[in-house]
Write a protein that holds these residues in place. Structure first.
Motif, PDB file in Angstrom:
ATOM      1  N   LEU A   1      47.976  37.456  26.408  1.00  0.00           N
ATOM      2  CA  LEU A   1      46.815  37.063  27.273  1.00  0.00           C
ATOM      3  C   LEU A   1      47.083  37.513  28.652  1.00  0.00           C
ATOM      4  CD1 LEU A   1      46.771  33.471  25.660  1.00  0.00           C
ATOM      5  CD2 LEU A   1      45.353  35.373  25.086  1.00  0.00           C
ATOM      6  N   VAL A   2      45.983  38.339  29.261  1.00  0.00           N
ATOM      7  CA  VAL A   2      46.046  38.812  30.530  1.00  0.00           C
ATOM      8  C   VAL A   2      44.992  38.505  31.086  1.00  0.00           C
ATOM      9  CG1 VAL A   2      46.458  40.943  31.943  1.00  0.00           C
ATOM     10  CG2 VAL A   2      47.560  40.733  29.715  1.00  0.00           C
ATOM     11  N   ALA A   3      45.076  37.974  32.272  1.00  0.00           N
ATOM     12  CA  ALA A   3      43.658  37.591  33.080  1.00  0.00           C
ATOM     13  C   ALA A   3      44.063  38.054  34.570  1.00  0.00           C
ATOM     14  CB  ALA A   3      43.419  36.125  33.343  1.00  0.00           C
ATOM     15  N   VAL A   4      42.959  38.651  35.141  1.00  0.00           N
ATOM     16  CA  VAL A   4      43.001  39.344  36.541  1.00  0.00           C
ATOM     17  C   VAL A   4      41.901  38.695  37.345  1.00  0.00           C
ATOM     18  CG1 VAL A   4      43.111  41.357  37.959  1.00  0.00           C
ATOM     19  CG2 VAL A   4      44.088  41.343  35.720  1.00  0.00           C
ATOM     20  N   SER A   5      42.136  37.952  38.517  1.00  0.00           N
ATOM     21  CA  SER A   5      41.179  37.355  39.238  1.00  0.00           C
ATOM     22  C   SER A   5      41.229  37.477  40.611  1.00  0.00           C
ATOM     23  CB  SER A   5      41.002  36.013  38.608  1.00  0.00           C
ATOM     24  OG  SER A   5      39.917  35.119  39.249  1.00  0.00           O
ATOM     25  N   HIS A   6      40.360  37.414  41.512  1.00  0.00           N
ATOM     26  CA  HIS A   6      40.503  37.151  42.729  1.00  0.00           C
ATOM     27  C   HIS A   6      40.512  35.614  43.093  1.00  0.00           C
ATOM     28  CE1 HIS A   6      36.188  36.021  43.271  1.00  0.00           C
ATOM     29  NE2 HIS A   6      35.823  36.964  42.779  1.00  0.00           N
ATOM     30  N   GLU A   7      41.282  35.393  44.215  1.00  0.00           N
ATOM     31  CA  GLU A   7      41.293  33.977  44.547  1.00  0.00           C
ATOM     32  C   GLU A   7      40.068  33.244  44.821  1.00  0.00           C
ATOM     33  OE1 GLU A   7      42.454  35.422  49.161  1.00  0.00           O
ATOM     34  OE2 GLU A   7      44.029  34.373  48.020  1.00  0.00           O
ATOM     35  N   GLU A   8      38.996  33.805  45.273  1.00  0.00           N
ATOM     36  CA  GLU A   8      37.715  33.084  45.396  1.00  0.00           C
ATOM     37  C   GLU A   8      37.303  32.341  44.131  1.00  0.00           C
ATOM     38  OE1 GLU A   8      36.345  32.618  48.397  1.00  0.00           O
ATOM     39  OE2 GLU A   8      38.039  33.484  49.294  1.00  0.00           O
ATOM     40  N   ALA A   9      37.670  33.070  42.980  1.00  0.00           N
ATOM     41  CA  ALA A   9      37.203  32.658  41.660  1.00  0.00           C
ATOM     42  C   ALA A   9      38.314  31.770  41.071  1.00  0.00           C
ATOM     43  CB  ALA A   9      37.063  33.651  40.575  1.00  0.00           C
TER      44      ALA A   9
ATOM     45  N   ARG B   1      42.297  38.879  47.757  1.00  0.00           N
ATOM     46  CA  ARG B   1      43.404  38.919  47.071  1.00  0.00           C
ATOM     47  C   ARG B   1      43.190  38.828  45.580  1.00  0.00           C
ATOM     48  NH1 ARG B   1      48.415  35.462  48.760  1.00  0.00           N
ATOM     49  NH2 ARG B   1      46.920  33.853  48.742  1.00  0.00           N
ATOM     50  N   TYR B   2      43.705  39.644  44.568  1.00  0.00           N
ATOM     51  CA  TYR B   2      43.537  39.724  43.366  1.00  0.00           C
ATOM     52  C   TYR B   2      44.890  39.229  42.953  1.00  0.00           C
ATOM     53  CZ  TYR B   2      38.877  41.348  42.762  1.00  0.00           C
ATOM     54  OH  TYR B   2      37.347  41.824  42.907  1.00  0.00           O
ATOM     55  N   HIS B   3      45.021  38.526  41.689  1.00  0.00           N
ATOM     56  CA  HIS B   3      46.034  38.104  41.006  1.00  0.00           C
ATOM     57  C   HIS B   3      46.237  38.587  39.645  1.00  0.00           C
ATOM     58  CE1 HIS B   3      46.956  35.443  44.446  1.00  0.00           C
ATOM     59  NE2 HIS B   3      45.580  35.024  44.502  1.00  0.00           N
TER      60      HIS B   3
ATOM     61  N   THR C   1      47.615  41.333  45.202  1.00  0.00           N
ATOM     62  CA  THR C   1      47.007  42.622  46.181  1.00  0.00           C
ATOM     63  C   THR C   1      45.886  42.403  46.781  1.00  0.00           C
ATOM     64  OG1 THR C   1      45.996  43.504  44.190  1.00  0.00           O
ATOM     65  CG2 THR C   1      48.299  44.301  44.461  1.00  0.00           C
ATOM     66  N   ARG C   2      45.772  42.792  48.057  1.00  0.00           N
ATOM     67  CA  ARG C   2      44.247  42.479  48.630  1.00  0.00           C
ATOM     68  C   ARG C   2      43.546  43.834  48.882  1.00  0.00           C
ATOM     69  NH1 ARG C   2      43.218  38.478  51.754  1.00  0.00           N
ATOM     70  NH2 ARG C   2      41.541  38.697  53.342  1.00  0.00           N
ATOM     71  N   GLU C   3      42.470  43.575  48.214  1.00  0.00           N
ATOM     72  CA  GLU C   3      41.509  44.874  48.201  1.00  0.00           C
ATOM     73  C   GLU C   3      40.168  44.727  48.156  1.00  0.00           C
ATOM     74  OE1 GLU C   3      41.310  45.334  43.328  1.00  0.00           O
ATOM     75  OE2 GLU C   3      43.383  45.849  44.151  1.00  0.00           O
ATOM     76  N   HIS C   4      39.161  45.592  48.118  1.00  0.00           N
ATOM     77  CA  HIS C   4      37.862  45.194  48.065  1.00  0.00           C
ATOM     78  C   HIS C   4      37.327  44.795  46.889  1.00  0.00           C
ATOM     79  CE1 HIS C   4      36.921  47.057  51.990  1.00  0.00           C
ATOM     80  NE2 HIS C   4      37.883  48.121  51.812  1.00  0.00           N
ATOM     81  N   TRP C   5      36.322  44.218  46.804  1.00  0.00           N
ATOM     82  CA  TRP C   5      35.680  43.608  45.625  1.00  0.00           C
ATOM     83  C   TRP C   5      35.328  44.419  44.602  1.00  0.00           C
ATOM     84  CZ3 TRP C   5      35.123  38.157  45.377  1.00  0.00           C
ATOM     85  CH2 TRP C   5      35.094  37.529  46.321  1.00  0.00           C
ATOM     86  N   ASN C   6      35.788  44.180  43.512  1.00  0.00           N
ATOM     87  CA  ASN C   6      35.560  44.998  42.207  1.00  0.00           C
ATOM     88  C   ASN C   6      34.401  44.623  41.512  1.00  0.00           C
ATOM     89  OD1 ASN C   6      36.484  43.311  40.562  1.00  0.00           O
ATOM     90  ND2 ASN C   6      38.694  44.347  40.228  1.00  0.00           N
ATOM     91  N   ALA C   7      34.134  45.197  40.437  1.00  0.00           N
ATOM     92  CA  ALA C   7      32.963  44.793  39.605  1.00  0.00           C
ATOM     93  C   ALA C   7      33.075  43.280  39.005  1.00  0.00           C
ATOM     94  CB  ALA C   7      32.474  45.797  38.433  1.00  0.00           C
ATOM     95  N   HIS C   8      34.181  42.735  38.892  1.00  0.00           N
ATOM     96  CA  HIS C   8      34.591  41.596  38.031  1.00  0.00           C
ATOM     97  C   HIS C   8      35.325  40.444  38.921  1.00  0.00           C
ATOM     98  CE1 HIS C   8      33.111  43.852  34.562  1.00  0.00           C
ATOM     99  NE2 HIS C   8      33.993  44.766  34.753  1.00  0.00           N
TER     100      HIS C   8
END
Length: 623
Positions: free
Chosen positions: A384-392, A195-197, A362-369
């Motif tokens: 200020l915008v930050a996009v991260s997956h929940e594992e990070a 999941r990316y937030h 959103t749940r998706e495949h790993w992207n580059a970052h």
């Protein structure tokens, strides 16, 4: 430009730049557009390949711009029509990279990213405004003569001077990539989807603080924003070496500054936040890194990827891009520092006006970052915008990160103190990494994953890892007289990919069981201890049908007389421009399962072949 390497390159698509112009006087807008298209070859260039499969630009004869008009019988609203133009992929090998739509007095321009970057878009926008103003006044636009075109830039890149520049740049990047953290957020084993937030904070206080601090320190706002991001991240994670990945305009040459084309490059550098440096010192460090990297920012992109793949193979690690950072002021803002509030309470009142938003995950495949940061000064505040997956960083961590950036900026501007106590300002202590993670060089890695992968070799009885004098050592016990350090390293590298990160020991020590204390390997071909990238490269031919198919494809696509299956693609002298050709040849031989990621990591060709599948076989990989 994006596209799966295993598909035909005729299906390559390009992300677009989209610009919508409201209340456009007719027909001045169309006249201005026609003028600009005549001036800039990039807008009537297609991007295909030559007879050898190498990328090739083709500049067509200029022709009138085809404008698609809104049809209310086909579309519910003009917005739906424009969205269709914006989202429909470009067929860049046969379609002009410019798409124009009109609905009443609204004109929508969509340009494929391969044909224009942000710098070129600003050049085009200035010229469009000038032409539109002139036509509205009944005059002819007074534009400077059209200068260099993208093809001129391409010719320079292939000239002796361009080649020398490219050689120097690649040597620089090889050194940088050899010492860069492999990734910033440790994740030894990752799920296939995550999941990316996306979080955003719009802060008038941070906007004013950024301007004031940049003016005080005499550095660009982007350098201050980079330093603040590094300080907060290092404090939150306990990892002081922060690897960044940043877009660079690559317009160093004077005649490239007015080119409407796509010249941008991605540069990488690492900020050192160890010892809790002052914001002023880290901002200066950030600016020096950006300028030093930017001086080498004009390079052949495919050669850069080859350099990265070689560094990955040498280090025995898959090198991820790091923290993505983008600084882009909006067009209607200026660089003036502004007037500071009278006291800290006035700053606090200004912070109350900040607005926060969180986009549903959103749940998706790993992207580059793992983490993308975007900083944009705007009229309503610093965005200020930050996009991260929940594992990070999960939702709460993203909130702490963005509000932390705001707090550090405001504190520095309000007090003039750039040696901020982050524990006090952020209201939290560092989240130190799990004890299973060990710092190997600049990277934090889970040694349990390294042990797990080494134990996959059937001859391994036991594994012991230790870090001695900053060198990772692997002591392996076995009953197999033929086990070599090279075989162990190959087993380890075969298991490393985007979802499995492990550290490759620099030294292997193999001890055999049952011979009175562990007699070590001592023959002349395989020494007892093998040092990291010094592993001997023994030529090995293909061992099965899948390997033979890949072996032939790599040789044919690259014009090579021989290829060792124990080398990775770059070691075998494979060129990145020919990877699609390799995939096409493999597909014609009845195999599938290859992607670009298979060629960029440290795995050898034999292990790449092991992941291939027969096109008519759903049972899985060939090995």
């Amino acid at each position: 430009m994006e596209g799966d390497a295993q598909r035909s390159r005729d299906l390559l698509v390009a992300h677009p730049f989209s610009e919508q112009i409201e209340r456009l006087p007719f027909p001045w807008g169309e006249r201005a557009l026609e003028l600009l298209v005549q001036r800039h070859e990039a807008l009537w260039t297609t991007f295909g390949e030559d007879s050898h499969g190498d990328p090739k630009q083709r500049v067509w004869a200029a022709a009138p711009v085809r404008i698609q008009h809104f049809d209310p019988e086909s579309w519910a609203t003009a917005d739906d029509f424009f969205l269709h133009l914006d989202k429909t992929p470009f067929r860049i090998s046969e379609e002009w990279p410019l798409r124009v739509g009109r609905a009443g007095d609204r004109l929508n321009l969509v340009i494929a990213h391969i044909a224009i970057d942000a710098w070129g878009a600003r050049v085009l926008g200035r010229e469009f405004d000038s032409a539109l103003t002139a036509f509205a006044l009944g005059a002819e636009p007074e534009l400077l003569p059209a200068g260099a075109q993208p093809l001129d830039q391409a010719l320079w890149e292939r000239s002796p001077a361009g080649r020398r520049n490219d050689d120097s740049a690649c040597a620089y990047w090889r050194t940088e990539l050899e010492s860069r953290p492999a990734e910033y957020f440790p994740a030894a084993r990752r799920p296939e989807t995550v999941r990316y937030h996306e979080a955003s904070l719009t802060s008038p206080a941070a906007d004013l603080a950024l301007r004031l601090t940049a003016a005080t320190l005499a550095v660009p706002m982007s350098a201050v924003a980079l330093a603040v991001g590094a300080l907060v991240l290092a404090h939150m994670t306990g990892r002081d070496a922060v690897p960044f990945h940043m877009t660079w305009a690559a317009r160093q040459r004077a005649d490239a500054k007015e080119i409407v084309g796509s010249l941008f490059r991605d540069i990488v550098f690492t900020l050192d936040a160890s010892g809790a440096p002052a914001l002023s010192d880290l901002a200066v460090q950030a600016q020096r890194h950006v300028l030093r990297s930017g001086m080498r920012g004009q390079f052949d992109l495919l050669r850069f990827h080859e350099t990265k793949a070689a560094a990955s193979r040498s280090r025995g690690l898959l090198l991820r891009p790091g923290v993505s950072f983008n600084f882009r002021p909006f067009e209607d803002t200026d660089d003036s520092p502004g007037v500071p509030p009278a006291d800290e309470s006035s700053w606090a009142e200004l912070r109350i006006r900040s607005t926060w938003a969180m986009v549903p995950a959103t749940r998706e495949h790993w992207n580059a970052h793992d983490l993308h940061i975007r900083v944009s000064p705007a009229v309503d505040g610093l965005r200020l915008v930050a996009v991260s997956h929940e594992e990070a960083l999960d939702e709460e961590a993203l909130r702490r990160f963005l509000y932390g950036m705001e707090a550090v900026l405001v504190r520095a501007a309000a007090t003039g103190d750039t040696t901020t106590d982050l524990d006090h300002v952020l209201g939290c202590v560092a989240d130190r990494p799990d004890t299973a993670y060990t710092q190997v060089g600049a990277s934090w890695l889970d040694l349990r994953e390294t042990e797990r992968l080494l134990r996959l070799h059937p001859a391994v009885h036991d594994v012991e890892l230790s870090l001695e004098d900053s060198t990772l050592r692997a002591r392996v016990t076995t009953q197999d007289d033929d086990l070599t350090p090279a075989a162990l390293r190959q087993t380890l590298l075969a298991g490393i990919d985007a979802c499995h990160m492990a550290a490759c020991p620099a030294l292997f020590e193999i001890r055999r069981m049952g011979d009175g204390g562990g007699r070590a390997v001592t023959d002349e071909v395989v020494p007892r201890i093998v040092t990291g990238p010094g592993t001997e490269r023994n030529h090995s031919g293909p061992a099965d049908e899948a390997e033979r198919v890949l072996h032939r494809a790599v040789m044919a696509a690259n014009g090579l007389a021989s290829v060792s299956m124990t080398d990775n693609y770059t070691e075998a002298s494979g060129r990145w421009s020919r990877i699609p050709n390799v995939c096409d040849l493999v597909a014609r031989a009845g195999y599938s399962g290859l992607s670009l990621a298979d060629f960029e990591g440290p795995r050898c060709l034999a292990d790449v072949a092991a992941g291939m599948q027969r096109a008519d076989d759903s049972a899985g990989p060939t090995k």
